[in-house]
Write an enzyme that holds these catalytic residues in place. Structure first.
Site, PDB file in Angstrom:
ATOM      1  N   LYS A  36       0.797  -1.233   0.000  1.00  0.00           N
ATOM      2  CA  LYS A  36       0.000   0.000   0.000  1.00  0.00           C
ATOM      3  C   LYS A  36       0.827   1.280   0.000  1.00  0.00           C
ATOM      4  O   LYS A  36       0.406   2.289  -0.564  1.00  0.00           O
ATOM      5  CB  LYS A  36      -0.962   0.017   1.193  1.00  0.00           C
ATOM      6  CG  LYS A  36      -0.284   0.054   2.560  1.00  0.00           C
ATOM      7  CD  LYS A  36      -1.302   0.099   3.683  1.00  0.00           C
ATOM      8  CE  LYS A  36      -0.614   0.203   5.030  1.00  0.00           C
ATOM      9  NZ  LYS A  36      -1.593   0.288   6.141  1.00  0.00           N
ATOM     10  N   ARG A 129      -9.152   0.226  16.406  1.00  0.00           N
ATOM     11  CA  ARG A 129      -9.374   0.684  15.041  1.00  0.00           C
ATOM     12  C   ARG A 129     -10.481  -0.187  14.442  1.00  0.00           C
ATOM     13  O   ARG A 129     -11.629  -0.070  14.826  1.00  0.00           O
ATOM     14  CB  ARG A 129      -8.085   0.645  14.198  1.00  0.00           C
ATOM     15  CG  ARG A 129      -8.198   1.453  12.900  1.00  0.00           C
ATOM     16  CD  ARG A 129      -6.912   1.473  12.094  1.00  0.00           C
ATOM     17  NE  ARG A 129      -6.577   0.179  11.525  1.00  0.00           N
ATOM     18  CZ  ARG A 129      -5.545  -0.044  10.719  1.00  0.00           C
ATOM     19  NH1 ARG A 129      -4.731   0.950  10.391  1.00  0.00           N
ATOM     20  NH2 ARG A 129      -5.299  -1.255  10.244  1.00  0.00           N
TER      21      ARG A 129
END
Length: 368
Positions: A36, A129
């Site tokens: 990423k 998260r």
């Protein structure tokens, strides 16, 4: 080729990926290669595959499109938006999920496309998260029970994450809690999780210490092969290619950032006149070191943050930055720098992320 430029050594990356795959396989741990940071760069994703990684992960659907022709499985490293379900199924073989509404939509779209879409079902073990909170067992069980009935959806594994938002560290204790949760779910739902995906490269510190909880068999890794650093204790791993600079800079010689000098002159080290704030509304203090030679480089905060880059010529110091210029002190350098000369830097992860996402920085794959 123009400047500024980021040179990425994909040969070294492929080597590091191969070391990673082989060393973790000895513990029964499968690696999913995270690409990423490179903004969907095909060459870096290909390097992972050349190193023996069979699944490449991106966090954005539009970057999965860039590597759609790469011969490997692809994973979307976060939950797809409801607005991108069709492309998520089209370009991702696997995705990370915890919301049943999203998984239902993935199922419906997978049926329409006549595909089987796999999911890593995320449980939050403490980093606050993504994922259902680990203490909400009934919710986790009930969602998974429905997931197991959805057509064209397959559970790739149970996943969790550490040390990204809440800075909760992977430990033996939370690793064992994750194992216990998985076993309880398997027993009650009469299923089996092929993979228990126990985090990212920060989990490697448990492996490095020889205290990895047996049974955790999957990691989603980027930083380990990208930098050759064990991040928790902050040390280089000598079997990997890595920088020769101080490890506390967290840089790598796999990535050389190069910028061009557009002005050289000697100026005072303290501005003249009444001082206000800079372009970012920050006030500054200047130490009077007398006149010193300095250079302007053709990049600024719009491109890459100066606090996260380190000149390879260690006699250069970075004075500061505006949106379009970076100012360096070259007074003490052995080399006489001139306009048009190129200044190379090693960069950390934050700078790498910025550089790969900056359209003004040319990206060049190096294979030497």
């Amino acid at each position: 080729m123009g400047y500024p430029r980021l040179e990425i050594n994909v040969r070294k990356m492929a080597y590091n990926a191969a070391v990673e795959v082989k060393s973790l396989a000895k513990l029964g741990v499968k690696v999913m290669g995270v690409n990423k940071v490179f903004n969907g760069n095909y060459d870096t994703a290909e390097a992972l595959v050349k190193g023996g990684i069979d699944t490449v992960a991106e966090s954005r659907v539009y970057n999965l499109k860039k590597i759609k022709d790469l011969p490997c499985k692809k994973c979307l490293l976060r939950s797809p938006c409801m607005s991108e379900i069709d492309d998520a199924v089209r370009y991702a073989d696997i995705s990370l999920n915890s919301e049943i509404e999203v998984i239902r939509a993935l199922s419906k779209e997978a049926v329409r496309q006549n595909k089987v879409h796999e999911i890593i079902f995320m449980v939050d073990m403490g980093d606050i998260r993504e994922g259902i909170w680990f203490q909400n067992y009934d919710e986790i069980r009930d969602v998974l029970r429905e997931v197991l009935t959805l057509p064209n959806i397959k559970i790739y594994g149970l996943g969790t994450n550490f040390n990204c938002y809440g800075t909760a560290m992977p430990t033996v204790e939370n690793g064992n809690l994750f194992l216990q949760l998985a076993k309880r779910l398997e027993d009650e739902l009469h299923t089996h999780f092929e993979y228990l995906s126990a985090g990212n490269c920060t989990s490697y510190h448990l492996i490095d210490k020889g205290i990895w909880p047996a049974g955790l068999n999957h990691l989603r890794i980027g930083g380990l092969h990208q930098y050759g650093i064990e991040y928790v204790d902050g040390k280089y791993l000598d079997e990997y290619y890595h920088s020769s600079m101080d490890v506390n800079r967290y840089v790598s010689d796999l990535y050389i950032y190069k910028a061009e000098i557009i002005e050289c002159n000697t100026k005072p080290t303290v501005p003249f006149g009444k001082l206000g704030v800079d372009a970012f509304l920050q006030s500054k203090h200047f130490d009077d070191r007398g006149p010193r030679k300095r250079a302007l480089l053709a990049f600024g905060a719009q491109d890459i943050p100066y606090a996260n880059i380190w000149p390879i010529d260690q006699k250069i110091s970075i004075l500061g930055q505006t949106s379009d210029h970076t100012i360096i002190d070259i007074e003490d350098c052995d080399k006489i720098y001139r306009v048009g000369d190129i200044i190379p830097f090693e960069i950390d992860y934050t700078a790498l992320l910025a550089a790969c996402n900056s359209p003004g920085i040319e990206k060049v794959s190096v294979r030497d």
